[in-house]
Design an enzyme around this catalytic site. Structure first.
Site, PDB file in Angstrom:
ATOM      1  N   GLN A  21       0.850  -1.187   0.000  1.00 47.86           N
ATOM      2  CA  GLN A  21       0.000   0.000   0.000  1.00 47.86           C
ATOM      3  C   GLN A  21       0.889   1.240   0.000  1.00 47.86           C
ATOM      4  O   GLN A  21       1.731   1.415   0.879  1.00 47.86           O
ATOM      5  CB  GLN A  21      -0.909   0.008   1.225  1.00 47.86           C
TER       6      GLN A  21
ATOM      7  N   TYR B 151      -6.139  10.911   3.881  1.00 46.51           N
ATOM      8  CA  TYR B 151      -4.707  11.054   3.660  1.00 46.51           C
ATOM      9  C   TYR B 151      -4.552  12.083   2.530  1.00 46.51           C
ATOM     10  O   TYR B 151      -5.533  12.649   2.069  1.00 46.51           O
ATOM     11  CB  TYR B 151      -4.094   9.706   3.293  1.00 46.51           C
TER      12      TYR B 151
ATOM     13  N   ALA C 261     -10.137  -7.847   6.848  1.00 46.93           N
ATOM     14  CA  ALA C 261      -9.158  -7.323   7.799  1.00 46.93           C
ATOM     15  C   ALA C 261      -9.357  -7.933   9.173  1.00 46.93           C
ATOM     16  O   ALA C 261      -8.639  -8.849   9.572  1.00 46.93           O
ATOM     17  CB  ALA C 261      -9.244  -5.795   7.855  1.00 46.93           C
ATOM     18  N   ARG C 262     -10.353  -7.450   9.936  1.00 41.45           N
ATOM     19  CA  ARG C 262     -10.489  -7.855  11.329  1.00 41.45           C
ATOM     20  C   ARG C 262     -10.711  -9.354  11.497  1.00 41.45           C
ATOM     21  O   ARG C 262     -10.166  -9.973  12.428  1.00 41.45           O
ATOM     22  CB  ARG C 262     -11.626  -7.069  11.985  1.00 41.45           C
TER      23      ARG C 262
END
Length: 421
Positions: free
Chosen positions: A116, A186, A361-362
């Protein structure tokens, strides 16, 4: 009454499209994946002085060994001042041997690996980086208690080229893909946001102007790597704040990106690490756990007003599906579904709705071998309870707090777990 049978379909009529098997091999741009499950980017907190450690290698090897098609190394800043953590990897000459060791280790387990890429912009840590944070317009970062300065045209050109150089280095060190971070406010995402971007030059005002920086970054990355590796854009559908970037603007932006021909897939996300970080995650906000790992005076601030910044949102499986479905309908590009992907029925639903990949993800933090277990038994439930207590652990080594894997990193980590040089 005589029943008249339905006429037979004429010979040669198109058959119903076949729903892909999420656990079968697939192709993402030039990359062949053993399945359609991607370990989503979660900042690991396991690098040290911007170098890869054995802990970081082991973190990704666990997901590769556990069966994912591709794991994502997050987050690799394109420049020193773009880091959101003082130990975060950025693309120095010194970091490259360790990154090569990491990609080799993941490949040895049969998985692909993505890097990433991004610049933290107003979310970056100016104190840790020894440089001002950058934003499209001057912006006060409440949690860092500091101002981000307006990015100059020279900054924009420099950071665009830094993305290209990072992508070249990713390809050279064995990464199969790069995921360009255009989300979470971001830097590139903050340019997209009308709430944060108040510029009056060619990078502000109209949506086309606000999208210019993101599109230039993607063009530079694609030109840098050509067809050597896959290019994925991770972009917000919704900042989760009034006056921010939203789905009605995300749709034309992804259509422009498709027309540009710069990416192989889109991964759609939501929320603002700057203004509303829990909006992406849904579920409980772990206020106590965040306060416990914060330095003063931020610790006091989290305890006093954290509930206004770290809001709780109801959790449900596939919670970004409704918005992502609209993105999927607007483009022909492959779309990766993110958000509440927990078990095989949810993955199958994504496939049935036309999504080509899912990002997890989690649920994988809780069970790195979940994909292998689903392959053995499709009815296997995920053990993730969506408590979100994994989130504050990225300051000390990202993990599920319900599983002790013996990570060696402490709060300040004066003694690294071992460089991989």
């Amino acid at each position: 009454m005589t029943h008249t049978p339905e006429p037979a379909a004429p010979t040669g009529s198109p058959a119903a499209p076949q729903i892909p098997d999420v656990l079968a091999p697939a192709k993402l741009g030039p990359v062949h994946l053993r399945n359609r499950v991607i370990k989503a980017a979660t900042y690991e907190g396991l690098s040290h002085k911007s170098l890869v450690t054995q802990d970081l290698v082991d973190f990704h090897v666990a997901y590769a060994r556990g069966g994912v098609g591709m794991t994502t190394v997050a987050y690799c800043a394109v420049s020193k001042e773009g880091r959101t953590d003082r130990h975060q990897v950025h693309w120095t000459d010194e970091s490259l041997p360790g990154l090569r060791r990491l990609t080799d280790a993941v490949h040895a387990e049969g998985a692909a690996v993505s890097a990433q890429l991004g610049h933290g912009g107003p979310v970056a840590s100016p104190k840790a980086n020894g440089a001002p944070a950058l934003s499209p317009s001057k912006h006060f970062h409440a949690t860092a208690l500091s101002w981000a300065q307006e990015a100059s045209l020279a900054d924009i050109a420099r950071i665009t080229e830094a993305h290209a150089e990072a992508a070249r280095r990713a390809a050279d060190t064995g990464f199969d893909a790069v995921e360009v971070h255009l989300g979470h406010n971001y830097l590139a995402s903050s340019f997209l946001s009308p709430k944060i971007n108040h510029r009056t030059d060619g990078y502000g005002g109209s949506l086309r102007n606000r999208a210019r920086f993101a599109r230039e970054i993607l063009r530079a990355v694609r030109d840098a790597v050509g067809g050597r590796i896959a290019v994925i854009a991770k972009m917000n559908m919704d900042d989760g704040v009034p006056g921010g970037f939203w789905l009605d603007e995300a749709i034309p932006v992804v259509q422009w990106i498709e027309q540009d021909g710069t990416v192989d897939a889109l991964e759609m996300t939501a929320g603002s690490s700057l203004l509303n970080p829990m909006y992406l995650f849904k579920g409980d906000a772990p206020l106590k756990e965040f306060a416990d790992v914060m330095p003063q005076p931020i610790k006091l601030g989290v305890k006093a007003v954290g509930k206004h910044f770290l809001r709780s949102y109801p959790y449900r499986d596939a919670y970004l599906l409704e918005d992502a479905r609209q993105i999927k309908a607007a483009v022909d590009l492959p779309v990766i579904l993110l958000g509440g992907i927990t078990d095989k029925p949810v993955m199958d639903r994504a496939m049935s709705e036309g999504f080509e990949f899912v990002a997890v993800a989690r649920a994988l933090l809780r069970e790195p071998d979940l994909v292998n277990r689903l392959r053995q038994d499709a009815t296997t439930p995920s053990l993730c309870i969506h408590c979100n207590k994994c989130m504050p652990t990225n300051f000390t080594g990202t993990r599920c707090v319900l599983v002790d894997r013996g990570t060696t990193r402490g709060a300040d980590w004066g003694k690294p777990a071992g460089y991989v040089a």
